[in-house]
Design a protein around this motif. Structure first.
Motif, PDB file in Angstrom:
ATOM      1  N   ILE A 141      45.136 -43.841  61.775  1.00 38.80           N
ATOM      2  CA  ILE A 141      44.097 -44.358  60.890  1.00 38.80           C
ATOM      3  C   ILE A 141      43.850 -43.315  60.397  1.00 38.80           C
ATOM      4  CG2 ILE A 141      41.854 -45.388  61.028  1.00 38.80           C
ATOM      5  CD1 ILE A 141      44.707 -47.436  60.946  1.00 38.80           C
ATOM      6  N   ALA A 142      43.168 -41.519  61.088  1.00 40.07           N
ATOM      7  CA  ALA A 142      42.818 -40.631  60.534  1.00 40.07           C
ATOM      8  C   ALA A 142      43.634 -39.805  59.173  1.00 40.07           C
ATOM      9  CB  ALA A 142      42.646 -39.888  61.502  1.00 40.07           C
ATOM     10  N   VAL A 143      44.831 -40.134  58.858  1.00 34.84           N
ATOM     11  CA  VAL A 143      45.900 -39.099  58.001  1.00 34.84           C
ATOM     12  C   VAL A 143      46.011 -40.248  57.425  1.00 34.84           C
ATOM     13  CG1 VAL A 143      48.003 -38.449  57.550  1.00 34.84           C
ATOM     14  CG2 VAL A 143      46.997 -38.334  60.095  1.00 34.84           C
ATOM     15  N   MET A 144      45.417 -41.930  57.102  1.00 29.03           N
ATOM     16  CA  MET A 144      46.292 -42.676  55.935  1.00 29.03           C
ATOM     17  C   MET A 144      45.195 -42.551  54.774  1.00 29.03           C
ATOM     18  SD  MET A 144      46.979 -46.975  57.529  1.00 29.03           S
ATOM     19  CE  MET A 144      47.444 -46.906  55.892  1.00 29.03           C
ATOM     20  N   PRO A 145      43.705 -42.264  54.573  1.00 28.30           N
ATOM     21  CA  PRO A 145      43.118 -42.335  53.693  1.00 28.30           C
ATOM     22  C   PRO A 145      43.975 -40.773  52.708  1.00 28.30           C
ATOM     23  CG  PRO A 145      41.718 -42.308  55.701  1.00 28.30           C
ATOM     24  CD  PRO A 145      43.408 -42.132  55.847  1.00 28.30           C
TER      25      PRO A 145
ATOM     26  N   HIS B  50      42.031 -46.364  49.553  1.00 30.02           N
ATOM     27  CA  HIS B  50      42.026 -45.031  50.712  1.00 30.02           C
ATOM     28  C   HIS B  50      41.274 -45.545  51.977  1.00 30.02           C
ATOM     29  CE1 HIS B  50      38.800 -42.653  48.549  1.00 30.02           C
ATOM     30  NE2 HIS B  50      39.072 -42.488  49.576  1.00 30.02           N
ATOM     31  N   ILE B  51      40.355 -46.449  51.492  1.00 30.82           N
ATOM     32  CA  ILE B  51      39.167 -46.175  53.011  1.00 30.82           C
ATOM     33  C   ILE B  51      39.746 -47.618  54.089  1.00 30.82           C
ATOM     34  CG2 ILE B  51      36.876 -46.027  54.071  1.00 30.82           C
ATOM     35  CD1 ILE B  51      37.576 -42.801  53.344  1.00 30.82           C
ATOM     36  N   ALA B  52      39.936 -48.070  53.181  1.00 25.61           N
ATOM     37  CA  ALA B  52      39.415 -50.406  53.161  1.00 25.61           C
ATOM     38  C   ALA B  52      40.316 -49.783  53.340  1.00 25.61           C
ATOM     39  CB  ALA B  52      39.523 -50.689  52.432  1.00 25.61           C
ATOM     40  N   PHE B  53      41.875 -49.344  52.819  1.00 15.13           N
ATOM     41  CA  PHE B  53      43.313 -49.924  53.488  1.00 15.13           C
ATOM     42  C   PHE B  53      43.607 -49.040  55.201  1.00 15.13           C
ATOM     43  CE2 PHE B  53      45.878 -50.809  49.358  1.00 15.13           C
ATOM     44  CZ  PHE B  53      44.955 -52.065  48.737  1.00 15.13           C
TER      45      PHE B  53
ATOM     46  N   LEU C   9      48.051 -34.233  59.387  1.00 15.60           N
ATOM     47  CA  LEU C   9      46.720 -34.058  59.389  1.00 15.60           C
ATOM     48  C   LEU C   9      45.907 -33.170  58.486  1.00 15.60           C
ATOM     49  CD1 LEU C   9      43.632 -35.362  59.903  1.00 15.60           C
ATOM     50  CD2 LEU C   9      43.975 -35.031  62.109  1.00 15.60           C
ATOM     51  N   ARG C  10      46.708 -31.908  59.936  1.00 10.00           N
ATOM     52  CA  ARG C  10      46.969 -30.480  59.778  1.00 10.00           C
ATOM     53  C   ARG C  10      47.297 -30.020  58.381  1.00 10.00           C
ATOM     54  NH1 ARG C  10      50.612 -25.909  60.681  1.00 10.00           N
ATOM     55  NH2 ARG C  10      49.125 -23.678  60.072  1.00 10.00           N
ATOM     56  N   GLY C  11      48.369 -30.110  57.929  1.00 14.94           N
ATOM     57  CA  GLY C  11      47.920 -30.193  56.423  1.00 14.94           C
ATOM     58  C   GLY C  11      47.394 -30.408  55.344  1.00 14.94           C
ATOM     59  N   PHE C  12      46.657 -31.986  55.386  1.00 16.47           N
ATOM     60  CA  PHE C  12      45.516 -32.288  54.732  1.00 16.47           C
ATOM     61  C   PHE C  12      44.163 -31.617  55.146  1.00 16.47           C
ATOM     62  CE2 PHE C  12      48.372 -35.750  54.406  1.00 16.47           C
ATOM     63  CZ  PHE C  12      48.485 -36.356  53.135  1.00 16.47           C
TER      64      PHE C  12
ATOM     65  N   LYS D 278      43.388 -44.194  45.512  1.00 17.81           N
ATOM     66  CA  LYS D 278      42.776 -44.389  45.651  1.00 17.81           C
ATOM     67  C   LYS D 278      42.130 -45.104  44.721  1.00 17.81           C
ATOM     68  CE  LYS D 278      39.929 -39.819  45.962  1.00 17.81           C
ATOM     69  NZ  LYS D 278      39.575 -39.298  45.608  1.00 17.81           N
ATOM     70  N   GLY D 279      42.921 -46.094  44.414  1.00 11.05           N
ATOM     71  CA  GLY D 279      42.972 -47.594  43.880  1.00 11.05           C
ATOM     72  C   GLY D 279      42.160 -47.672  42.476  1.00 11.05           C
TER      73      GLY D 279
END
Length: 100
Positions: A35-39, A51-54, A94-97, A44-45
């Protein structure tokens, strides 16, 4: 000699505890990591909030898939390897982002 052997748990006695560990705290931790990486990779739509809601919308489904996989697969080693690979991939992303 028998007392020394009784202190070492048998592999069959450890399996329910290991499965509970994989299906409980490890599944929850892996879900939080996903969930932390998905945004970062969900678009963004048109409204700018997808990207926050999904991730929040799909969190129960992601947790359920991981939970039932940990419960239903016969091999504990395979469960641990699959969960570790998914966690490492998401940690690298996550590290890359965050730092890349």
């Amino acid at each position: 000699m028998a007392a020394a052997n009784s202190s070492v748990p048998e592999p069959g006695r450890l399996q329910p505890w290991l499965r509970a560990l994989l299906a409980g705290p490890c599944a929850l931790g892996l879900t939080v990591l996903i969930i932390a990486v998905m945004p970062f990779w969900v678009p963004k739509g048109s409204g700018g909030v997808d990207h926050i809601a999904f991730p929040l919308f799909f969190m129960p489904a992601i947790w359920a898939v991981i939970f039932f996989y940990a419960l239903l697969d016969r091999s504990l080693g395979r469960i641990a390897i699959v969960m570790t690979v998914i966690a490492v991939i998401h940690l690298i992303a996550l590290r890359g982002f965050l730092f890349g």
